[in-house]
Scaffold this motif. Structure first.
Motif, mmCIF file in Angstrom:
data_model
loop_
_atom_site.group_PDB
_atom_site.id
_atom_site.type_symbol
_atom_site.label_atom_id
_atom_site.label_comp_id
_atom_site.label_asym_id
_atom_site.label_seq_id
_atom_site.Cartn_x
_atom_site.Cartn_y
_atom_site.Cartn_z
ATOM 1 N N ALA A 130 -49.004 4.860 -5.109
ATOM 2 C CA ALA A 130 -50.151 5.224 -5.945
ATOM 3 C C ALA A 130 -49.696 5.760 -7.297
ATOM 4 O O ALA A 130 -50.261 5.411 -8.340
ATOM 5 N N ASN A 131 -48.680 6.595 -7.282
ATOM 6 C CA ASN A 131 -48.180 7.174 -8.532
ATOM 7 C C ASN A 131 -47.587 6.108 -9.447
ATOM 8 O O ASN A 131 -47.759 6.155 -10.671
ATOM 9 N N ALA A 132 -46.889 5.124 -8.847
ATOM 10 C CA ALA A 132 -46.296 4.041 -9.646
ATOM 11 C C ALA A 132 -47.371 3.236 -10.370
ATOM 12 O O ALA A 132 -47.182 2.819 -11.516
ATOM 13 N N ILE A 133 -48.494 3.033 -9.698
ATOM 14 C CA ILE A 133 -49.580 2.269 -10.321
ATOM 15 C C ILE A 133 -50.277 3.101 -11.398
ATOM 16 O O ILE A 133 -50.576 2.608 -12.491
ATOM 17 N N ILE A 134 -50.513 4.370 -11.104
ATOM 18 C CA ILE A 134 -51.178 5.247 -12.068
ATOM 19 C C ILE A 134 -50.350 5.397 -13.341
ATOM 20 O O ILE A 134 -50.885 5.382 -14.454
ATOM 21 N N THR A 135 -49.043 5.527 -13.197
ATOM 22 C CA THR A 135 -48.157 5.701 -14.362
ATOM 23 C C THR A 135 -47.767 4.369 -14.993
ATOM 24 O O THR A 135 -47.027 4.336 -15.980
ATOM 25 N N ASN A 136 -48.233 3.279 -14.388
ATOM 26 C CA ASN A 136 -47.972 1.926 -14.890
ATOM 27 C C ASN A 136 -46.494 1.519 -14.787
ATOM 28 O O ASN A 136 -46.058 0.596 -15.468
ATOM 29 N N SER A 137 -45.734 2.205 -13.924
ATOM 30 C CA SER A 137 -44.372 1.734 -13.670
ATOM 31 C C SER A 137 -44.404 0.499 -12.770
ATOM 32 O O SER A 137 -43.438 -0.258 -12.707
ATOM 33 N N LEU A 138 -45.534 0.303 -12.092
ATOM 34 C CA LEU A 138 -45.812 -0.959 -11.400
ATOM 35 C C LEU A 138 -47.155 -1.479 -11.900
ATOM 36 O O LEU A 138 -48.170 -0.812 -11.733
ATOM 37 N N ASP A 139 -47.135 -2.656 -12.499
ATOM 38 C CA ASP A 139 -48.366 -3.307 -12.950
ATOM 39 C C ASP A 139 -48.623 -4.485 -12.012
ATOM 40 O O ASP A 139 -48.040 -5.552 -12.165
ATOM 41 N N ILE A 140 -49.481 -4.277 -11.031
ATOM 42 C CA ILE A 140 -49.716 -5.297 -10.012
ATOM 43 C C ILE A 140 -50.251 -6.584 -10.632
ATOM 44 O O ILE A 140 -49.845 -7.686 -10.246
ATOM 45 N N GLU A 141 -51.153 -6.448 -11.599
ATOM 46 C CA GLU A 141 -51.758 -7.651 -12.195
ATOM 47 C C GLU A 141 -50.732 -8.504 -12.929
ATOM 48 O O GLU A 141 -50.844 -9.728 -12.965
ATOM 49 N N ALA B 290 -55.889 6.559 -7.539
ATOM 50 C CA ALA B 290 -56.316 7.905 -7.930
ATOM 51 C C ALA B 290 -56.879 8.678 -6.745
ATOM 52 O O ALA B 290 -56.605 9.874 -6.578
ATOM 53 N N ARG B 291 -57.653 7.998 -5.917
ATOM 54 C CA ARG B 291 -58.234 8.667 -4.745
ATOM 55 C C ARG B 291 -57.146 9.045 -3.740
ATOM 56 O O ARG B 291 -57.166 10.131 -3.167
ATOM 57 N N LEU B 292 -56.163 8.187 -3.559
ATOM 58 C CA LEU B 292 -55.089 8.483 -2.610
ATOM 59 C C LEU B 292 -54.297 9.714 -3.037
ATOM 60 O O LEU B 292 -53.945 10.559 -2.206
ATOM 61 N N ILE B 293 -54.028 9.828 -4.322
ATOM 62 C CA ILE B 293 -53.280 10.973 -4.838
ATOM 63 C C ILE B 293 -54.002 12.286 -4.535
ATOM 64 O O ILE B 293 -53.375 13.320 -4.296
ATOM 65 N N GLU B 294 -55.330 12.240 -4.511
ATOM 66 C CA GLU B 294 -56.123 13.451 -4.286
ATOM 67 C C GLU B 294 -56.036 13.967 -2.851
ATOM 68 O O GLU B 294 -56.273 15.140 -2.592
ATOM 69 N N ILE B 295 -55.704 13.100 -1.911
ATOM 70 C CA ILE B 295 -55.760 13.456 -0.494
ATOM 71 C C ILE B 295 -54.516 14.255 -0.091
ATOM 72 O O ILE B 295 -53.390 13.903 -0.448
ATOM 73 N N GLU B 296 -54.720 15.307 0.665
ATOM 74 C CA GLU B 296 -53.617 16.141 1.138
ATOM 75 C C GLU B 296 -52.710 15.347 2.073
ATOM 76 O O GLU B 296 -53.182 14.505 2.863
ATOM 77 N N ASP B 297 -51.423 15.631 2.003
ATOM 78 C CA ASP B 297 -50.454 14.927 2.840
ATOM 79 C C ASP B 297 -50.785 15.061 4.330
ATOM 80 O O ASP B 297 -50.673 14.094 5.090
ATOM 81 N N GLN B 298 -51.210 16.253 4.751
ATOM 82 C CA GLN B 298 -51.506 16.458 6.170
ATOM 83 C C GLN B 298 -52.680 15.590 6.622
ATOM 84 O O GLN B 298 -52.689 15.091 7.759
ATOM 85 N N ALA B 299 -53.649 15.376 5.756
ATOM 86 C CA ALA B 299 -54.784 14.521 6.107
ATOM 87 C C ALA B 299 -54.327 13.083 6.305
ATOM 88 O O ALA B 299 -54.821 12.380 7.206
ATOM 89 N N LEU B 300 -53.371 12.633 5.500
ATOM 90 C CA LEU B 300 -52.818 11.289 5.670
ATOM 91 C C LEU B 300 -52.017 11.209 6.970
ATOM 92 O O LEU B 300 -52.067 10.201 7.686
ATOM 93 N N ARG B 301 -51.304 12.277 7.262
ATOM 94 C CA ARG B 301 -50.548 12.326 8.525
ATOM 95 C C ARG B 301 -51.506 12.288 9.713
ATOM 96 O O ARG B 301 -51.220 11.638 10.740
ATOM 97 N N ASP B 302 -52.642 12.926 9.592
ATOM 98 C CA ASP B 302 -53.597 13.015 10.699
ATOM 99 C C ASP B 302 -54.243 11.675 11.045
ATOM 100 O O ASP B 302 -54.701 11.493 12.175
ATOM 101 N N VAL B 303 -54.314 10.735 10.089
ATOM 102 C CA VAL B 303 -54.891 9.425 10.414
ATOM 103 C C VAL B 303 -53.863 8.488 11.052
ATOM 104 O O VAL B 303 -54.205 7.377 11.461
ATOM 105 N N GLY B 304 -52.599 8.935 11.115
ATOM 106 C CA GLY B 304 -51.602 8.144 11.829
ATOM 107 C C GLY B 304 -50.384 7.727 11.043
ATOM 108 O O GLY B 304 -49.487 7.060 11.578
#
Length: 202
Positions: A100-111, A73-87
């Motif tokens: 992140a979206n796959a986990i939030i929508t439960n299309s991937l259930d890691i557990e 959820a936190r990753l989805i909130e971050i702007e793409d450019q900010a992610l680009r800026d960290v490398g």
């Protein structure tokens, strides 16, 4: 995998393969290696693709600092450019957002991956954009502690196997899988040993 599992695996492999037995006497067992199951490990897998371990660790730490709370959820909130800026490259920005979206929508259930067979878990992970078979197999070995995985697309594995078997050139992934079929049941431990063996001086 813990030391006991590795010790059992190396004893079994030594009975199955005389080259393993000889090298094991010389080197001893590989060290335990593990990574926690979950979102952060999936995230670091994307970050580390095609980068040195050192550079990947620096970028991952910047990303953790940026996120504060390492959650989808936190990753989805971050702007793409900010992610680009960290490398992160733009492609990796796309991949981490898809993860992140796959986990939030439960299309991937890691557990639930731990409840699947090896091949089912690999196929499930490979549905994620940016995750090939190698990435899935590495997750199964180090995060799910599966004991019979052989990541044949790994260069270190192929070179280690060539060195162990005295080959003049590295085998293809298909050839490598055939060469270690008799390791069945302990191919993850065998993989750990090949990584160790490859990095030993001649």
């Amino acid at each position: 995998m813990d030391e006991q599992t590795i010790a059992r695996g190396m004893q079994a492999l030594s009975l199955l393969d005389e080259d393993i037995a000889a090298a094991f006497k010389e080197l001893g067992p590989p060290s335990p290696r593990s990574r926690p199951a979950g979102f952060e490990t999936f995230l670091s897998t994307i970050v580390g693709q095609q980068l040195s371990t050192k550079v990947a660790a620096i970028i991952m730490q910047r990303l953790i600092n940026l996120m504060g709370s390492v959650t989808p959820a936190r990753l989805i909130e971050i702007e793409d450019q900010a992610l680009r800026d960290v490398g992160l490259s733009w492609r990796k920005v796309e991949y981490v957002k898809r993860l992140a979206n796959a986990i939030i929508t439960n299309s991937l259930d890691i557990e639930s991956l731990s409840d699947l067979s090896d091949e089912e878990a690999i196929i499930e992970i490979m549905q994620l954009k940016g995750f090939g078979r190698w990435s899935a197999e590495i997750y199964l070995i180090f995060s799910l502690n599966r004991q019979d995985i052989f990541p044949a697309d790994d260069l270190g594995i192929l070179l280690g196997l060539a060195k162990l078997k005295g080959l003049t050139e590295k085998p293809t992934p298909k050839q490598a899988r055939q060469m270690v079929e008799h390791w069945q049941g302990w191919r993850s431990v065998g993989s750990l040993f090949l990584w160790q063996y490859y990095h030993q001086p001649k």
